[in-house]
Design an enzyme around this catalytic site. Structure first.
Site, PDB file in Angstrom:
ATOM      1  N   ASN A   1     -44.000  17.165 -36.738  1.00 31.72           N
ATOM      2  CA  ASN A   1     -44.850  18.344 -36.892  1.00 31.72           C
ATOM      3  C   ASN A   1     -44.320  19.269 -37.986  1.00 31.72           C
ATOM      4  O   ASN A   1     -45.094  19.951 -38.660  1.00 31.72           O
ATOM      5  CB  ASN A   1     -44.937  19.108 -35.571  1.00 31.72           C
ATOM      6  CG  ASN A   1     -46.034  18.588 -34.673  1.00 31.72           C
ATOM      7  OD1 ASN A   1     -47.136  19.113 -34.640  1.00 31.72           O
ATOM      8  ND2 ASN A   1     -45.742  17.518 -33.947  1.00 31.72           N
TER       9      ASN A   1
ATOM     10  N   CYS B   1     -44.991  24.065 -26.876  1.00 34.47           N
ATOM     11  CA  CYS B   1     -45.190  22.704 -27.386  1.00 34.47           C
ATOM     12  C   CYS B   1     -45.700  22.863 -28.816  1.00 34.47           C
ATOM     13  O   CYS B   1     -45.091  23.582 -29.598  1.00 34.47           O
ATOM     14  CB  CYS B   1     -46.118  21.911 -26.484  1.00 34.47           C
ATOM     15  SG  CYS B   1     -47.636  22.745 -25.983  1.00 34.47           S
ATOM     16  N   SER B   2     -46.807  22.222 -29.169  1.00 34.24           N
ATOM     17  CA  SER B   2     -47.350  22.413 -30.511  1.00 34.24           C
ATOM     18  C   SER B   2     -48.252  23.644 -30.559  1.00 34.24           C
ATOM     19  O   SER B   2     -48.023  24.566 -31.332  1.00 34.24           O
ATOM     20  CB  SER B   2     -48.135  21.167 -30.945  1.00 34.24           C
ATOM     21  OG  SER B   2     -47.281  20.038 -31.030  1.00 34.24           O
ATOM     22  N   ASP B   3     -49.283  23.655 -29.702  1.00 32.02           N
ATOM     23  CA  ASP B   3     -50.231  24.764 -29.686  1.00 32.02           C
ATOM     24  C   ASP B   3     -49.993  25.727 -28.529  1.00 32.02           C
ATOM     25  O   ASP B   3     -50.501  26.843 -28.546  1.00 32.02           O
ATOM     26  CB  ASP B   3     -51.667  24.234 -29.592  1.00 32.02           C
ATOM     27  CG  ASP B   3     -52.041  23.412 -30.814  1.00 32.02           C
ATOM     28  OD1 ASP B   3     -52.146  23.995 -31.901  1.00 32.02           O
ATOM     29  OD2 ASP B   3     -52.220  22.183 -30.692  1.00 32.02           O
ATOM     30  N   GLY B   4     -49.290  25.268 -27.493  1.00 37.19           N
ATOM     31  CA  GLY B   4     -48.975  26.152 -26.381  1.00 37.19           C
ATOM     32  C   GLY B   4     -50.060  26.265 -25.340  1.00 37.19           C
ATOM     33  O   GLY B   4     -50.094  27.252 -24.600  1.00 37.19           O
TER      34      GLY B   4
ATOM     35  N   ARG C   1     -48.885  21.217 -22.557  1.00 34.56           N
ATOM     36  CA  ARG C   1     -47.585  21.044 -21.914  1.00 34.56           C
ATOM     37  C   ARG C   1     -46.977  22.380 -21.502  1.00 34.56           C
ATOM     38  O   ARG C   1     -46.316  22.492 -20.465  1.00 34.56           O
ATOM     39  CB  ARG C   1     -46.643  20.300 -22.866  1.00 34.56           C
ATOM     40  CG  ARG C   1     -47.016  18.860 -23.075  1.00 34.56           C
ATOM     41  CD  ARG C   1     -46.289  18.217 -24.257  1.00 34.56           C
ATOM     42  NE  ARG C   1     -46.901  18.557 -25.526  1.00 34.56           N
ATOM     43  CZ  ARG C   1     -46.655  17.920 -26.673  1.00 34.56           C
ATOM     44  NH1 ARG C   1     -45.804  16.913 -26.699  1.00 34.56           N
ATOM     45  NH2 ARG C   1     -47.267  18.271 -27.799  1.00 34.56           N
TER      46      ARG C   1
ATOM     47  N   ARG D   1     -60.439  18.934 -23.414  1.00 37.08           N
ATOM     48  CA  ARG D   1     -59.557  17.999 -22.717  1.00 37.08           C
ATOM     49  C   ARG D   1     -60.282  17.205 -21.631  1.00 37.08           C
ATOM     50  O   ARG D   1     -59.943  16.041 -21.390  1.00 37.08           O
ATOM     51  CB  ARG D   1     -58.390  18.768 -22.091  1.00 37.08           C
ATOM     52  CG  ARG D   1     -57.447  19.387 -23.104  1.00 37.08           C
ATOM     53  CD  ARG D   1     -56.650  18.333 -23.862  1.00 37.08           C
ATOM     54  NE  ARG D   1     -55.737  18.943 -24.805  1.00 37.08           N
ATOM     55  CZ  ARG D   1     -55.895  18.936 -26.121  1.00 37.08           C
ATOM     56  NH1 ARG D   1     -56.944  18.322 -26.646  1.00 37.08           N
ATOM     57  NH2 ARG D   1     -55.018  19.511 -26.925  1.00 37.08           N
TER      58      ARG D   1
END
Length: 832
Positions: free
Chosen positions: A565, A651-654, A657, A697
């Site tokens: 990332n 995580c990446s976007d929050g 996860r 999702r």
């Protein structure tokens, strides 16, 4: 006289010495990098002479960038972008080259990664975006790339391909338009564009790469000729793929072909259409539910045992239901009714396949295959091909209309009917169940500087969602940090999701707290943000114990994915005063793959076969991910409870996860969330309010894409494992988790329809019911309450060891016959 042979040998030695000297002076071949080709092609062997020079066209520069052995670095990408901005007439050529490179079948993965890297940077040029939109089949190609895995490049590059494909698709197409509309009839070349208005272009030069056809006429470069020469076979394959992907849902013929059978008509989608209402009622109909279509003389096909069961197929605005006359299901199939296999809410339908087949007697058969998001698979014979088209259109229009037609979903009609039944009263207390100010004040955090001694304060900086549209309006931040610093941090954190507080232990725990955010955008160049470091330092020093201890920053991603990332502009916190750990939780694609694998293992079970159940469950990786989630929550609990220090997770976007780990940790730390009411507040807070993407999702109201992943459902299994470890600590039972998990997919309530608090507050809450009202108004059902519950104030010290896990059979077998049940049904009745 000299010997001729001796002279020849001497001359040979001199020539060999010269060759060795020349070879020593020649530049060494560059070491292959991440973006090097796997194999050489005619395209890579014939690099243009002008490539890399100051006056080179964008096509020539791309030719060099995509060639074997080249390395795509930031200076090269910058040169290409600057050339595109300087020469608008070369934009169509650049788009064609890049689209061909990452869309064609059989293209080396490194070449696709190179092309996607450059294309992602070109998204800042509106002309390039407009050209990309015109490429036939591009969105389907990008969707396919978003599911990339196992290319051989490694987890990091695979993550990069998925990420860049997702970004390009979003920036080109966004959420506008109807994603299910049939594509326009393709031109002879799927990559031929209808360019936007550009200055007149010079005629294309004659090349030696002629493919026997005009390569677009407006390409203006010999580059396209080279592409045609190397890619003619893959171009035909791309045409075939584009034609087969034009169907709304997947369809299949009698010989396994994925193309739509010609003898099945296609009805145009019309989400807003007024549909006929039939005078048909059945037990269990909901308020606002209407039967729109009924297909008589339908037959349900089952394989174990092989049987055709006659009935009728009903399509309402809420469900697809196969009705059989009472008593007609034989003993072997009675479980289908018991487990509600034949009653599928439209929101739970993942795919519909249409099949034209021929029976053994030579008669035409029209088969409808319905696949649900909870692993139900129905095969139904219908009388006419028009019936198949009717079901396809109805399901798509009423359950997957797309974001532009969210109000078509059943939740809106259900609410109107429910309000009308109670005299027009539109008040729904479920929407006000979670009051953020009240919840934070319960934790000892006030809304004004003088309201408490807490180092944290409630901020209204995002009250109009101007700071971050995917965050809640109410945030908690350190008192010591100014609003301007928070704005600077928002520009540095991905999607503006700044560090903000999720939970605080109050004065008794010295205000130890849990914080969540998205990844920083430092990139490979290591871009710094002083305001971000200042904010994390303020969080560290907010608790007394943090003065002498580094702040725990738990990056929930695997280490390799975090570095991947970073290549794409993301990053992590290598700050002074921070202790960075990686959680190793797989991304949405890994979750979806593991979930499907266990579902496939469940559907393939039989009590008459040895099978490979334990192997299948282990190979799915599902419980590896659950173990990683619980282990990250354990680290957070230890930091807060044992050390009385703060912790930051992302995580990446929050929003995936991060929500899973924060809510598991809060269940362990706070007994309030272990009650029925507390659980609903926790979900509304950590998932709904903080922007978990329910629509994306779970495919709620739209066709599932590569971003479809049961993150929310996986969290329920994490909570189920907690209940098993602490059987008296929770007021609610796993049955309540199953109930919420099911309703999250049905489109019956507005609670789970959209991706953010902003959209939910503005468009959904005023016109739909909250599921929380259904649970709380009449009191939770008896099966949703744990009879062993004893409230305890203690912190739960969970175990993340897989040996303590148990398969959640009530979830995985809720619509399937467990082999154990199958065996019991075979036993003869006991003699009296």
């Amino acid at each position: 006289m000299a010997d001729p042979l001796t002279g020849l040998l001497q001359q040979k030695k001199e020539n060999e010495a010269k060759e060795r000297a020349n070879a020593a002076q020649a530049p060494k071949a560059p070491v292959k990098g991440l973006f090097d080709f796997d194999v050489e092609t005619s395209f890579s062997k014939s690099s243009p002479k002008n490539a890399g020079k100051q006056g080179a066209t964008v096509g020539e520069r791309l030719f060099e960038a995509l060639a074997a052995g080249s390395t795509v670095d930031f200076p090269m990408v910058t040169e290409i972008c600057e050339r595109v901005a300087k020469e608008p007439r070369e934009v169509p050529e650049a788009v064609r080259l890049l689209a061909q490179a990452f869309s064609e079948r059989g293209s080396p993965p490194r070449r696709k990664l190179k092309a996607l890297t450059i294309a992602n940077e070109l998204m800042y040029d509106q002309r390039a975006v407009a050209e990309f939109r015109q490429v036939y089949g591009l969105r389907d190609a990008l969707w396919n790339l978003q599911g990339t895995s196992g290319t051989g490049l490694g987890d990091g590059p695979d993550e990069q391909i998925r990420m860049f494909a997702t970004e390009v698709e979003k920036k080109c197409f966004g959420t506008s338009g109807d994603p299910f509309a049939p594509l326009a009839t393709p031109s002879e070349d799927p990559f031929t564009l209808t360019p936007v208005a550009h200055p007149a272009r010079p005629p294309a030069p004659s090349t030696g790469y002629s493919s026997g056809k005009e390569s677009g006429g407006s390409s203006g470069s010999s580059m396209m000729g080279a592409l045609w020469q190397m890619g003619s076979a893959s171009l035909e394959a791309a045409k075939e793929a584009a034609n087969s992907s034009a169907s709304l849902f997947s369809t299949g013929g009698s010989h396994g072909s994925r193309s739509r059978p010609d003898n099945i008509p296609r009805l145009p989608l019309n989400p807003g259409a007024t549909r006929p209402t039939l005078e048909i009622n059945f037990e269990g109909m909901l308020a606002g539910e209407k039967v729109h279509h009924a297909i008589g003389q339908a037959y349900l096909l089952t394989s174990k045992p092989f049987r055709e069961t006659q009935g009728r197929l009903l399509i309402t605005n809420y469900r697809l239901k196969f009705q059989v006359p009472k008593g007609s299901l034989k003993d072997e199939l009675a479980w289908l009714a018991e487990k509600q296999v034949l009653d599928v809410p439209l929101g739970l339908i993942e795919a519909v396949r249409l099949e034209s087949a021929t029976s053994e007697a030579g008669a035409a058969e029209w088969k409808l295959h319905v696949e649900s998001k909870d692993f139900r698979c129905l095969t139904i014979l219908v009388p006419q091909p028009h019936d198949l088209a009717l079901v396809e259109e109805a399901v798509a229009s009423m359950s997957q209309p797309g974001p532009a037609f969210t109000s078509v979903l059943f939740a809106f009609q259900h609410a109107e009917a429910a309000w009308a039944a109670r005299g027009g009263e539109r008040r729904d207390e479920g929407w006000s169940l979670y009051d953020p100010v009240e919840e934070y004040e319960r934790m000892g955090v006030g809304a004004t500087p003088a309201s408490s001694s807490s180092p944290w304060v409630i901020s209204n900086l995002n009250r109009d969602y101007g700071l971050c549209q995917t965050y809640p309006a109410c945030l908690v931040e350190p008192r010591a940090v100014q609003d301007q610093d928070l704005r600077n941090v928002a520009s540095f954190r991905k999607r503006g999701r700044i560090p903000t507080m999720s939970w605080c232990g109050g004065q008794s725990m010295h205000y130890a707290s849990l914080w969540r955010c998205s990844q920083p955008t430092e990139g490979l160049m290591g871009n710094a943000c002083n305001a971000d470091e200042k904010l994390l330092n303020a969080i560290r020093r907010g608790s007394p114990a943090g003065q002498n201890r580094d702040l725990l920053v738990l990056d929930l991603r695997p280490r390799k994915a975090a570095y991947a990332n970073k290549v794409g502009g993301g990053g992590f916190e290598s700050y002074s005063g921070c202790r960075l750990l990686f959680g190793g939780i797989d991304n949405v694609h890994g979750v979806r793959d593991g979930w499907r694998k266990i579902g496939q293992a469940v559907t393939g079970l039989s009590c008459d076969e040895v099978g490979s159940w334990f192997k299948d469950v282990a190979n799915s990786g599902w419980y590896d991910i659950i173990g990683a989630i619980l282990n990250c929550a354990r680290l957070v609990v230890e930091e807060l409870d044992t050390h009385r220090c703060n912790a930051v997770i992302h995580c990446s976007d929050g929003w995936d996860r991060t929500a899973q780990v924060s809510s598991v940790a809060m269940l362990c730390m706070d007994p309030t969330y272990r009650t029925v009411r507390g659980l609903l507040i926790l979900i509304q807070k950590e998932f709904c309010s903080f922007g978990h993407r329910f629509r994306t999702r779970l495919g709620n109201g739209e066709k599932p894409t590569s971003e479809y992943s049961p993150i929310f459902l996986q969290w329920f299994e994490c909570v189920h494992q907690l209940i098993l470890q602490f059987p008296t600590a929770f007021e609610f039972s796993s049955e309540l988790l199953l109930c919420i998990g099911r309703e999250a997919l049905t489109n019956r309530y507005g609670t789970f329809l959209v991706d953010s608090e902003k959209e939910r507050t503005e468009k959904v809450a005023p016109r739909t019911l909250s599921f929380w009202s259904e649970i709380l108004n009449a009191g939770p059902a008896a099966e949703h309450v744990n009879p062993k519950y004893v409230r305890e104030e203690r912190v739960l010290k969970l175990s993340s060891a897989q040996v303590n896990f148990k398969l959640w059979e009530e979830y995985w077998f809720r619509h399937h016959l467990h082999p154990r049940e199958e065996l019991c049904r075979r036993q003869p009745p006991a003699r009296s």
